[in-house]
Write a protein that holds these residues in place. Structure first.
Motif, mmCIF file in Angstrom:
data_model
loop_
_atom_site.group_PDB
_atom_site.id
_atom_site.type_symbol
_atom_site.label_atom_id
_atom_site.label_comp_id
_atom_site.label_asym_id
_atom_site.label_seq_id
_atom_site.Cartn_x
_atom_site.Cartn_y
_atom_site.Cartn_z
ATOM 1 N N ASP A 171 4.266 2.352 -14.480
ATOM 2 C CA ASP A 171 4.165 0.689 -14.301
ATOM 3 C C ASP A 171 4.411 -0.534 -15.211
ATOM 4 O O ASP A 171 5.787 -0.390 -15.538
ATOM 5 C CB ASP A 171 2.400 0.709 -16.066
ATOM 6 C CG ASP A 171 1.346 0.601 -15.084
ATOM 7 O OD1 ASP A 171 0.855 -1.214 -14.664
ATOM 8 O OD2 ASP A 171 -0.212 1.095 -15.391
ATOM 9 N N THR A 172 4.207 -1.050 -15.656
ATOM 10 C CA THR A 172 4.387 -2.794 -15.677
ATOM 11 C C THR A 172 5.292 -2.243 -17.041
ATOM 12 O O THR A 172 4.877 -2.210 -18.072
ATOM 13 C CB THR A 172 3.942 -3.827 -15.825
ATOM 14 O OG1 THR A 172 2.953 -3.941 -16.366
ATOM 15 C CG2 THR A 172 3.941 -4.622 -14.189
ATOM 16 N N PRO A 173 6.263 -2.853 -17.992
ATOM 17 C CA PRO A 173 7.061 -3.276 -19.015
ATOM 18 C C PRO A 173 5.735 -3.392 -19.680
ATOM 19 O O PRO A 173 5.972 -2.741 -20.873
ATOM 20 C CB PRO A 173 7.868 -4.351 -19.318
ATOM 21 C CG PRO A 173 8.747 -4.314 -17.671
ATOM 22 C CD PRO A 173 6.932 -4.367 -17.124
ATOM 23 N N ARG A 177 4.502 -0.923 -22.974
ATOM 24 C CA ARG A 177 4.400 -0.769 -24.454
ATOM 25 C C ARG A 177 2.905 -0.774 -24.764
ATOM 26 O O ARG A 177 2.142 0.022 -25.910
ATOM 27 C CB ARG A 177 4.501 -2.542 -24.441
ATOM 28 C CG ARG A 177 5.916 -3.027 -24.731
ATOM 29 C CD ARG A 177 6.164 -4.456 -25.126
ATOM 30 N NE ARG A 177 7.442 -4.213 -24.536
ATOM 31 C CZ ARG A 177 8.028 -4.910 -23.693
ATOM 32 N NH1 ARG A 177 7.076 -5.283 -22.548
ATOM 33 N NH2 ARG A 177 9.829 -5.118 -23.274
ATOM 34 N N GLN A 178 1.995 -1.715 -24.237
ATOM 35 C CA GLN A 178 0.380 -1.381 -24.574
ATOM 36 C C GLN A 178 0.104 0.051 -24.541
ATOM 37 O O GLN A 178 -0.596 0.970 -25.973
ATOM 38 C CB GLN A 178 -0.476 -1.720 -23.621
ATOM 39 C CG GLN A 178 -1.874 -1.634 -23.647
ATOM 40 C CD GLN A 178 -2.729 -2.484 -22.399
ATOM 41 O OE1 GLN A 178 -2.283 -3.130 -21.863
ATOM 42 N NE2 GLN A 178 -3.857 -1.478 -22.377
ATOM 43 N N GLY A 197 12.599 2.239 -12.240
ATOM 44 C CA GLY A 197 12.527 1.709 -13.361
ATOM 45 C C GLY A 197 12.876 2.837 -14.284
ATOM 46 O O GLY A 197 12.004 2.487 -15.733
ATOM 47 N N ASP A 198 13.315 4.400 -14.165
ATOM 48 C CA ASP A 198 12.723 5.208 -14.682
ATOM 49 C C ASP A 198 13.997 4.762 -16.639
ATOM 50 O O ASP A 198 12.653 4.827 -17.091
ATOM 51 C CB ASP A 198 13.585 6.061 -14.591
ATOM 52 C CG ASP A 198 12.783 7.055 -13.857
ATOM 53 O OD1 ASP A 198 11.485 6.377 -13.021
ATOM 54 O OD2 ASP A 198 12.946 7.945 -12.890
ATOM 55 N N LYS A 199 14.520 4.725 -15.919
ATOM 56 C CA LYS A 199 15.332 4.010 -17.923
ATOM 57 C C LYS A 199 14.962 3.053 -18.015
ATOM 58 O O LYS A 199 14.675 3.295 -19.601
ATOM 59 C CB LYS A 199 17.217 4.413 -16.995
ATOM 60 C CG LYS A 199 18.099 5.729 -17.277
ATOM 61 C CD LYS A 199 19.287 5.404 -16.626
ATOM 62 C CE LYS A 199 19.636 6.596 -16.583
ATOM 63 N NZ LYS A 199 21.061 6.850 -16.859
ATOM 64 N N GLU A 200 14.464 2.253 -17.913
ATOM 65 C CA GLU A 200 14.096 0.433 -18.652
ATOM 66 C C GLU A 200 12.372 1.647 -19.105
ATOM 67 O O GLU A 200 12.165 0.996 -20.130
ATOM 68 C CB GLU A 200 14.011 -0.025 -17.664
ATOM 69 C CG GLU A 200 12.929 -1.411 -18.169
ATOM 70 C CD GLU A 200 12.425 -2.367 -17.469
ATOM 71 O OE1 GLU A 200 12.702 -1.985 -16.079
ATOM 72 O OE2 GLU A 200 11.528 -3.724 -17.268
#
Ligand code: MG
Length: 377
Positions: A171-173, A177-178, A197-200
């Motif tokens: 999902d989006t950052p 976080r949520q 974007g796995d590492k992010e």
């Protein structure tokens, strides 16, 4: 209605729902009484509403298809369920068609589980979730006749259940976080990866918590060298194991990866039933058992026995489903290294009360059979 008429009408989900009483609405039990001393199967398709819309690349889902099953024997009702994520090839129509083709009234002794479930398996190939729904309901009936939950019948210690993981999707950052905030009651976090974007995603989670991670790539990594690099990177970030890192067809590459990986490699999409374990030996360190893949509790237990003999790691998973199927899976939890039993937490209006998560740990009800009780609507 005679049997032929019943079979005819039970082949479509919509009509079947008119034949079988709508239990989930808290209405009266089965319309048709069973003949004394015989098994009577009834079923009802329903769409389970998700708490949060589930978004993947191609669409957004607000509901997930399901079929609720009851098996009656001498006034005792056993509950079962088929849940069917689209990628496993079953749907409400195929499940209802399969269930409608069964004649369980030929059986007068529910304790002959082997005979009954061999018959169910022989009626048609595949249909694993449909078969699982009968297996679950039969286990519920037999456990109720014995007056004991299945973990007790199997001789297992309920305090040996593992913690369950709670899943964070791709999902989006902001959403990640949520979701991390929502993992507070859980001791292990499962992370879906397999995209650029796995590492992010992992970095975001690691900036918020140091809880152990289980990583599920869902076949998303395509290159064994990159997968190995990623696994080494994850190993430095408190990861317990990696599930299905490469496509299931990449058997030689997965064996290569396993030889070099510092983390256990677990099979999910690669395997469904007992005979598949033979192919997994030497390729994977462990297996993710799910009742909707294994055709239910009986074969799942056999899979545990074989995997233990082969010194493989064991994990129990589930689909997005009610507490009925999740609690059935939880009966096996004392045998597992890891559990991923959060499917019932994703739906609104769970029609059953069953397994609970207490301080992150799978906690079994001390009730006979599957241990589930319908919540009156
Ligand atoms: Mg998986």
């Amino acid at each position: 209605m005679n049997r032929r008429e019943f079979l005819k009408t039970a082949t479509t989900g919509v009509v079947a729902a008119t034949v079988i009483s709508p239990w989930l609405g808290g209405c009266a039990p089965s319309v048709t009484r069973s003949q004394s001393g015989r098994l009577k199967l009834s079923f009802q398709p329903c769409d389970l509403k998700l708490k949060h819309p589930f978004t993947v690349a191609v669409n957004t889902r607000t509901h997930t298809p399901d079929v609720q099953v009851q098996l009656e024997y001498d006034g005792i009702i056993g509950y079962g369920e088929a849940s069917m994520p689209p990628y496993l090839g079953e749907n409400q129509e195929s499940v209802c068609k399969f269930l409608g083709s069964l004649d369980l009234s030929q059986f007068t002794d529910p304790f002959r589980m082997d005979e009954i479930l061999e018959y169910v398996d022989s009626v048609a190939p595949n249909n694993r979730a449909a078969k699982a729904s009968v297996d679950l309901a039969l286990h519920d009936v037999v456990g109720k006749l014995l007056g004991a939950p299945w973990y007790k019948i199997w001789g297992l210690s309920p305090e040996k259940t593992p913690d369950t993981s709670f899943t964070i999707g791709i999902d989006t950052p902001e959403v990640v976080r949520q979701k991390v905030e929502e993992t507070t009651p859980y001791n292990i976090i499962k992370v879906k990866v397999g995209v650029a974007g796995d590492k992010e995603t992992i970095e975001i989670i690691r900036s918020m918590t140091d809880k152990p991670l289980c990583v599920d790539a869902n076949q998303g990594w395509k290159d064994k060298e990159q997968a190995l690099e990623m696994i080494h990177w994850l190993n430095e970030r408190n990861t317990l194991f990696v599930e299905q890192p490469l496509p299931k067809e990449m058997i030689d590459e997965t064996a290569w990866l396993r030889e070099r990986s510092p983390l256990p490699i677990i099979a999910d999409e690669f395997l469904q039933r007992l005979p598949d374990i033979k192919r997994a030996e030497g390729v994977y360190d462990g297996i993710n058992i799910k009742l909707m893949k294994s055709t239910g509790m009986r074969e799942a237990y056999q899979m545990v026995t074989l995997a233990k003999a082969l010194d493989m790691k064991l994990m129990i998973g589930c689909m997005t489903e009610t507490s009925c199927a999740v609690t059935a899976a939880a009966q096996l939890a004392p045998l597992m290294h890891w559990a991923d039993l959060d499917g019932n937490l994703l739906i609104e209006d769970d029609p059953f009360e069953g397994m609970q998560i207490v301080k992150g740990k799978v906690t079994l009800p001390d009730r006979p059979g599957l241990g589930v009780i319908p919540i009156k609507g």
